[in-house]
Write an enzyme that holds these catalytic residues in place. Structure first.
Site, PDB file in Angstrom:
ATOM      1  N   ARG A  33      15.453  98.260  79.957  1.00 26.04           N
ATOM      2  CA  ARG A  33      15.202  99.705  80.026  1.00 26.04           C
ATOM      3  C   ARG A  33      15.587 100.362  78.704  1.00 26.04           C
ATOM      4  O   ARG A  33      16.726 100.235  78.255  1.00 26.04           O
ATOM      5  CB  ARG A  33      16.009 100.317  81.158  1.00 26.04           C
ATOM      6  N   ARG A  74      20.974 119.229  78.649  1.00 21.41           N
ATOM      7  CA  ARG A  74      22.091 118.466  78.082  1.00 21.41           C
ATOM      8  C   ARG A  74      22.920 119.330  77.159  1.00 21.41           C
ATOM      9  O   ARG A  74      22.412 120.288  76.575  1.00 21.41           O
ATOM     10  CB  ARG A  74      21.570 117.279  77.271  1.00 21.41           C
ATOM     11  N   LYS A 218      11.254 108.783  89.020  1.00 19.64           N
ATOM     12  CA  LYS A 218      12.701 108.720  89.254  1.00 19.64           C
ATOM     13  C   LYS A 218      13.062 109.786  90.285  1.00 19.64           C
ATOM     14  O   LYS A 218      12.837 110.969  90.071  1.00 19.64           O
ATOM     15  CB  LYS A 218      13.460 108.918  87.957  1.00 19.64           C
ATOM     16  N   THR A 276      22.099 102.769  89.171  1.00 14.10           N
ATOM     17  CA  THR A 276      23.277 103.542  88.752  1.00 14.10           C
ATOM     18  C   THR A 276      24.575 103.225  89.505  1.00 14.10           C
ATOM     19  O   THR A 276      24.602 103.247  90.738  1.00 14.10           O
ATOM     20  CB  THR A 276      22.988 105.060  88.785  1.00 14.10           C
TER      21      THR A 276
HETATM   22  N1  LIG Z   1      22.136 104.867  72.023  1.00 14.47           N
HETATM   23  C1  LIG Z   1      23.276 105.456  72.415  1.00 14.47           C
HETATM   24  N2  LIG Z   1      24.057 106.068  71.528  1.00 14.47           N
HETATM   25  C2  LIG Z   1      25.190 106.649  71.910  1.00 14.47           C
HETATM   26  N3  LIG Z   1      25.642 106.690  73.164  1.00 14.47           N
HETATM   27  C3  LIG Z   1      24.909 106.107  74.101  1.00 14.47           C
HETATM   28  C4  LIG Z   1      23.682 105.456  73.773  1.00 14.47           C
HETATM   29  N4  LIG Z   1      23.154 104.956  74.902  1.00 14.47           N
HETATM   30  C5  LIG Z   1      24.008 105.301  75.876  1.00 14.47           C
HETATM   31  N5  LIG Z   1      25.074 105.977  75.407  1.00 14.47           N
HETATM   32  C6  LIG Z   1      26.212 106.476  76.209  1.00 14.47           C
HETATM   33  O1  LIG Z   1      26.412 105.614  77.320  1.00 14.47           O
HETATM   34  C7  LIG Z   1      26.254 106.308  78.559  1.00 14.47           C
HETATM   35  C8  LIG Z   1      25.498 105.420  79.536  1.00 14.47           C
HETATM   36  O2  LIG Z   1      24.245 105.099  78.953  1.00 14.47           O
HETATM   37  P1  LIG Z   1      22.949 104.918  79.805  1.00 14.47           P
HETATM   38  O3  LIG Z   1      21.794 104.756  78.886  1.00 14.47           O
HETATM   39  O4  LIG Z   1      23.196 103.854  80.767  1.00 14.47           O
HETATM   40  O5  LIG Z   1      22.848 106.359  80.435  1.00 14.47           O
HETATM   41  P2  LIG Z   1      22.520 106.858  81.883  1.00 14.47           P
HETATM   42  O6  LIG Z   1      23.773 107.340  82.463  1.00 14.47           O
HETATM   43  O7  LIG Z   1      21.661 105.918  82.634  1.00 14.47           O
HETATM   44  O8  LIG Z   1      21.568 108.043  81.515  1.00 14.47           O
HETATM   45  P3  LIG Z   1      21.806 109.480  81.142  1.00 14.47           P
HETATM   46  O9  LIG Z   1      22.934 109.577  80.177  1.00 14.47           O
HETATM   47  O10 LIG Z   1      20.463 109.748  80.579  1.00 14.47           O
HETATM   48  O11 LIG Z   1      22.053 110.171  82.444  1.00 14.47           O
HETATM   49  C9  LIG Z   1      25.514 107.583  78.182  1.00 14.47           C
HETATM   50  O12 LIG Z   1      25.800 108.660  79.041  1.00 14.47           O
HETATM   51  C10 LIG Z   1      25.958 107.846  76.754  1.00 14.47           C
HETATM   52  O13 LIG Z   1      27.160 108.565  76.723  1.00 14.47           O
HETATM   53  C1  LIG Z   2      19.220 106.337  86.058  1.00 10.94           C
HETATM   54  C2  LIG Z   2      19.334 107.780  86.196  1.00 10.94           C
HETATM   55  O1  LIG Z   2      18.659 108.527  85.519  1.00 10.94           O
HETATM   56  C3  LIG Z   2      20.265 108.316  87.160  1.00 10.94           C
HETATM   57  O2  LIG Z   2      20.855 107.563  87.933  1.00 10.94           O
HETATM   58  O3  LIG Z   2      20.404 109.532  87.199  1.00 10.94           O
HETATM   59  K   LIG Z   3      16.405 108.943  80.775  1.00 12.09           K
HETATM   60 MG   LIG Z   4      19.171 110.551  85.819  1.00 12.91          MG
END
Ligand SMILES: Nc1ncnc2c1ncn2[C@@H]1O[C@H](COP(=O)(O)OP(=O)(O)OP(=O)(O)O)[C@@H](O)[C@H]1O
Ligand SMILES: CC(=O)C(=O)O
Ligand SMILES: [K+]
Ligand SMILES: [Mg+2]
Length: 473
Positions: A33, A74, A218, A276
């Site tokens: 993903r 955000r 989603k 999640t």
């Molecule tokens: N490329 C990145 N650079 C910096 N921080 C990141 C990055 N990807 C993720 N993070 C941090 O790690 C956390 C978890 O990442 P993930 O991509 O799993 O987010 P998520 O909780 O699924 O989605 P979202 O933050 O969009 O709700 C994020 O909330 C962010 O703080």
């Molecule tokens: C994956 C995601 O976007 C959530 O659990 O909110």
């Molecule tokens: K997203």
């Molecule tokens: Mg979400």
């Protein structure tokens, strides 16, 4: 140990090197993903290439899912790293474009100050921090922290009881979508879907690019829960996005929404991901909690096609160990029970009726596998939803379809050249399967296919095929 439910891994800073991505594939990642809420296009392009290389090296398909941020509000970025907002503190959230400090931080939705009023509750980072609006002056919203915690760059802001007027696809989403399509993503996910019509905006851009890809809705808004059935009908699959869902509506409702979404998707033969916090504590620890192990097992027993890791693999300390742990929990659960809730309707499509008969016949005659020839993957998904204990082998000449099928329960894919005649299909099966260690000449497999080959939606052939029999003529 065989495993049938699929694993989706969110890639991020902890998993952006070639070694880590290869490690994820070897540990069991079926779909990667790319989260367009974080990271630059450059970052995504780089890990995309690494996923494709790792899949080739491992000799199997791995799907790529591009997850668009959607209309999520955000926080902006901070000048000086993460901060702690303590209960009782006050702070300002502004629509001015500023680099934030502990006391004043920007947000991405410019109309927010006009749409909130004193007394509204805002939840930050999936509810880890809660604040209450105490006043609005121009572009500034003054808030009182009611549940303290850390705040950092780009954390989500939810307004559970405020209907904000953000469009379903922002300008950034449209750009990200075009980028993901050109990159070669196999699946697109749209966040914060509110209506079945939201897919139209995605299709418009896909048609402008001349590239159609299946789209996951989603489910993370109360509006989507209300319109769940029409949304499942309009989209190509669903992700139960429990992170936002649990702040957008009372979290005690999440478990039953999960079960209902999984069942509705199986009725429609569309893949469904449960996402999640599945092994959340493994972001920090080498072992999950017992409750988390049960959560993964229960999603599998609900009938989910796939389970997803987020922070565990994107920023966690043990990304690869988390995947192997998840794989073990799934395989062990499935070795004890493959039974899932019954489908509530008798199949009415040709593909539905034929696949259901194929699975019964295969079981009754002791066949060793179910085989599907499919141009679009539809026949394969109709077999997958049955959760039959027999191996499910999908033959398709389209690499994108093979990758897409990595999201569907129990599917193994095989690369076959395009053929003109049904007889050639059976020869392809023979050639591909004789090499497998668990099959021998003389074993029966049940094949579902369309005829003539290459006509999407033509599923009309069911054949009990004895391996090796063709070469004896
Ligand atoms: N490329 C990145 N650079 C910096 N921080 C990141 C990055 N990807 C993720 N993070 C941090 O790690 C956390 C978890 O990442 P993930 O991509 O799993 O987010 P998520 O909780 O699924 O989605 P979202 O933050 O969009 O709700 C994020 O909330 C962010 O703080
Ligand atoms: C994956 C995601 O976007 C959530 O659990 O909110
Ligand atoms: K997203
Ligand atoms: Mg979400």
């Amino acid at each position: 140990m065989t495993r049938r439910a699929k694993i989706v891994c969110t890639l991020g800073p902890a998993t952006s090197s070639a070694e880590r991505i290869r490690g994820l594939v070897d540990a069991g990642m079926d779909v990667a993903r790319l989260n367009f809420s974080h990271g630059s296009h450059e970052d995504h392009a780089s890990v995309y290439d690494l996923v494709r290389e790792a899949a080739v090296a491992a000799g199997r398909s791995v799907g790529v899912l591009a997850d668009l941020q959607g209309p999520k509000i955000r926080l902006g970025r901070f000048a000086d790293g993460p901060h702690e907002w303590r209960t009782g503190d006050t702070a300002v959230i502004t629509s001015d474009d500023i680099l934030g400090t502990r006391d004043r931080v920007s947000c991405t939705y410019k109309k927010l100050p006009q749409e909130v009023k004193p007394g509204d509750r805002l939840l930050i980072d999936d509810g880890k921090v809660a604040v209450e609006v105490t006043g609005v002056t121009g572009n500034d919203i003054t808030v009182l922290v009611t549940e303290g915690g850390p705040v950092s760059n780009n954390k989500g802001v939810s307004l559970p009881n405020v209907a904000v007027s953000v469009p379903a696809l922002s300008e950034k989403d449209a750009e990200d979508l075009r980028f993901a399509l050109r990159l070669g993503a196999d699946w697109i996910a749209l966040s914060f879907v509110r209506s079945p019509d939201d897919i139209k905006l995605v299709h418009e851009i896909m048609d402008e690019e001349g590239i159609r890809r299946p789209v996951l809705a989603k489910v993370e808004k109360p509006e989507a829960v209300v319109a769940l059935e029409p949304i499942v009908n309009a989209f190509d699959g669903v992700m139960v996005a429990r992170g936002d869902l649990g702040v957008e509506m009372p979290l005690e409702q999440v478990p039953l929404v999960q079960k209902r979404a999984v069942q509705l998707c199986r009725e429609q033969a569309k893949p469904v991901i449960v996402a999640t916090q599945m092994l959340d504590s493994m972001i920090e620890n080498a072992r999950p909690t017992r409750a988390e192990a049960s959560d993964v097992a229960n999603a599998v027993l609900d009938g989910a096609d796939a389970v997803m890791l987020s922070g565990e693999t994107s920023v966690g300390r043990y990304p690869i160990l988390t995947v192997s742990t998840m794989a073990r929990i799934i395989a062990t659960t499935e070795s004890g029970s493959l039974s899932v809730p019954r489908l509530q309707h008798d199949p009415r499509t040709k593909g539905g009726a034929l696949t259901s008969a194929a699975s019964n016949i295969a079981r009754n005659i002791g066949a060793k596998a179910l085989v599907a020839f499919s141009q679009t993957g539809d026949t394969v998904r109709r077999l997958a939803r049955l959760h039959c204990e027999l191996p499910l082998l999908a033959f398709t000449p389209e690499p994108t379809v093979r990758n897409q099928l990595m999201l569907s329960w129990g599917v193994q894919t095989f690369d076959v050249p395009f053929v003109e005649h049904t007889d050639e299909m059976f020869e392809q099966v023979d050639m591909a399967l004789v090499g497998l260690p668990w099959l021998s000449p003389g074993d029966d497999v049940v094949i579902v296919a369309g005829s003539p080959p290459g006509t999407p939606g033509s599923t009309n052939t069911l054949r009990v095929h004895r391996l090796g029999a063709l070469s004896q003529h």
